[in-house]
Design a protein around this motif. Sequence first.
Motif, PDB file in Angstrom:
ATOM      1  N   PHE A   1      79.866  86.869  -7.511  1.00  0.00           N
ATOM      2  CA  PHE A   1      79.762  85.415  -7.375  1.00  0.00           C
ATOM      3  C   PHE A   1      78.324  84.921  -7.452  1.00  0.00           C
ATOM      4  O   PHE A   1      77.374  85.677  -7.287  1.00  0.00           O
ATOM      5  CB  PHE A   1      80.415  84.948  -6.064  1.00  0.00           C
ATOM      6  N   ILE A   2      78.223  83.619  -7.686  1.00  0.00           N
ATOM      7  CA  ILE A   2      76.920  82.955  -7.771  1.00  0.00           C
ATOM      8  C   ILE A   2      76.680  82.262  -6.429  1.00  0.00           C
ATOM      9  O   ILE A   2      77.452  81.378  -6.031  1.00  0.00           O
ATOM     10  CB  ILE A   2      76.908  81.932  -8.925  1.00  0.00           C
ATOM     11  N   ALA A   3      75.647  82.713  -5.721  1.00  0.00           N
ATOM     12  CA  ALA A   3      75.441  82.299  -4.323  1.00  0.00           C
ATOM     13  C   ALA A   3      74.701  80.954  -4.260  1.00  0.00           C
ATOM     14  O   ALA A   3      73.538  80.870  -3.886  1.00  0.00           O
ATOM     15  CB  ALA A   3      74.681  83.399  -3.577  1.00  0.00           C
ATOM     16  N   ASP A   4      75.442  79.885  -4.631  1.00  0.00           N
ATOM     17  CA  ASP A   4      74.762  78.582  -4.674  1.00  0.00           C
ATOM     18  C   ASP A   4      74.496  78.004  -3.280  1.00  0.00           C
ATOM     19  O   ASP A   4      73.493  77.316  -3.089  1.00  0.00           O
ATOM     20  CB  ASP A   4      75.499  77.588  -5.587  1.00  0.00           C
ATOM     21  N   TYR A   5      75.355  78.309  -2.290  1.00  0.00           N
ATOM     22  CA  TYR A   5      75.021  77.862  -0.925  1.00  0.00           C
ATOM     23  C   TYR A   5      73.703  78.506  -0.466  1.00  0.00           C
ATOM     24  O   TYR A   5      72.867  77.847   0.151  1.00  0.00           O
ATOM     25  CB  TYR A   5      76.095  78.308   0.081  1.00  0.00           C
ATOM     26  N   HIS A   6      73.538  79.795  -0.759  1.00  0.00           N
ATOM     27  CA  HIS A   6      72.306  80.463  -0.329  1.00  0.00           C
ATOM     28  C   HIS A   6      71.071  79.859  -0.989  1.00  0.00           C
ATOM     29  O   HIS A   6      70.007  79.760  -0.364  1.00  0.00           O
ATOM     30  CB  HIS A   6      72.365  81.966  -0.648  1.00  0.00           C
ATOM     31  N   SER A   7      71.227  79.417  -2.250  1.00  0.00           N
ATOM     32  CA  SER A   7      70.049  78.880  -2.953  1.00  0.00           C
ATOM     33  C   SER A   7      69.535  77.607  -2.287  1.00  0.00           C
ATOM     34  O   SER A   7      68.403  77.193  -2.513  1.00  0.00           O
ATOM     35  CB  SER A   7      70.383  78.610  -4.425  1.00  0.00           C
TER      36      SER A   7
END
Length: 322
Positions: free
Chosen positions: A37-43
């Motif tokens: 997955f693409i960790a957009d919350y983390h970014s």
Amino acid sequence: MRILTGIQPSGTLHIGNYFGAMKPAIELQARGEAYYFIADYHSMTSLTDAAQRRKNTLDVALDFLACGLDPKRSVFWRQSDIPEVCELMWILGTLTPMGLLERAHSYKDKTAKGISPNFGLFAYPVLMAADILLYDANLVPVGKDQRQHLEMTRDIAIKFNQSYGESSLVVPEAEIREEVATVPGLDGQKMSKSYGNTIDLFGDEKATKKKIMGIVMDSRTPAEPKPDAEKNLAIQLLKLVAPAEVSADFENRLRAGGMGYGDLKKALFEHYWNHFAEARARRAELSNNLDYVNQVLKDGAERARATASGVIARARKACGLA
Ligand code: TYM
């Protein structure tokens, strides 16, 4: 076996991301059920520009697919499409000691660099634990910089199971490949966006060549033998992108003396460029077919949700929530 990993869309991906995590992840698709997955919350802990996040997210999707992530075999989604992960983060947060988070290297490094800490940065490892535990992952391929986060995830899962029921959450293992655990950057430190020392995965030809030709080596003359040839930065990078016999030949020539650094750097650039040629062509094709890429992420989110809803229901039940 379920394999899971995530990548932040916080900037342009580099070959450290590729060799440390993406390549192992792509290879592991053959060994089990892959969840990537693409960790957009983390970014959000480092990037506050919405348009940039949207662009980076799409770029990570293109990069991963171009490099060989196969959406027929693997579940590939955007982290924020499954907001249940934030609920699990809360649940896990209530079991996570402050001291554990205070010892997190990445948090300490970032605050030491002057980044003013917010709650999200502090809680980052709990969200990461939720990412992994929400999907019952067994194996998590990552670079060495994530080792401590994986240990925290295990600690938190064990604590949950002790508090609420022995087998509620699956305790995962990290997979960190020794030879690529920490890919060095152009200055010899760990390759990292935040050090500005990266070779981008799909970098522009001229700019990347300039970067590579600019690698600072030592002041010994070409004629001198170099008994420590294996420590040479260009040799270390060449080993990643060139066939083994080619890098061994350069290493031997460097050890014996008589080879200039210019030739070595030129070879490094050429092998880097060829190594990713096929993926670069695939990426160009995919970028003309964004509907397909968006559909892949949408389908992935549906499949990810099916797994996540089972686990969150189990976790809620175990801890006596409605
Ligand atoms: P991120 O986005 O910083 O990096 C993605 C992956 O690349 C690896 N990596 C490296 N490996 C070797 N040498 C290097 N120089 C190098 N630089 C980066 C990282 O170790 C990572 O595997 N917190 C994670 C993202 C994440 C995640 C997760 C990962 C969020 N939730 C759940 C696994 C499971 C991160 O910041 O990676």
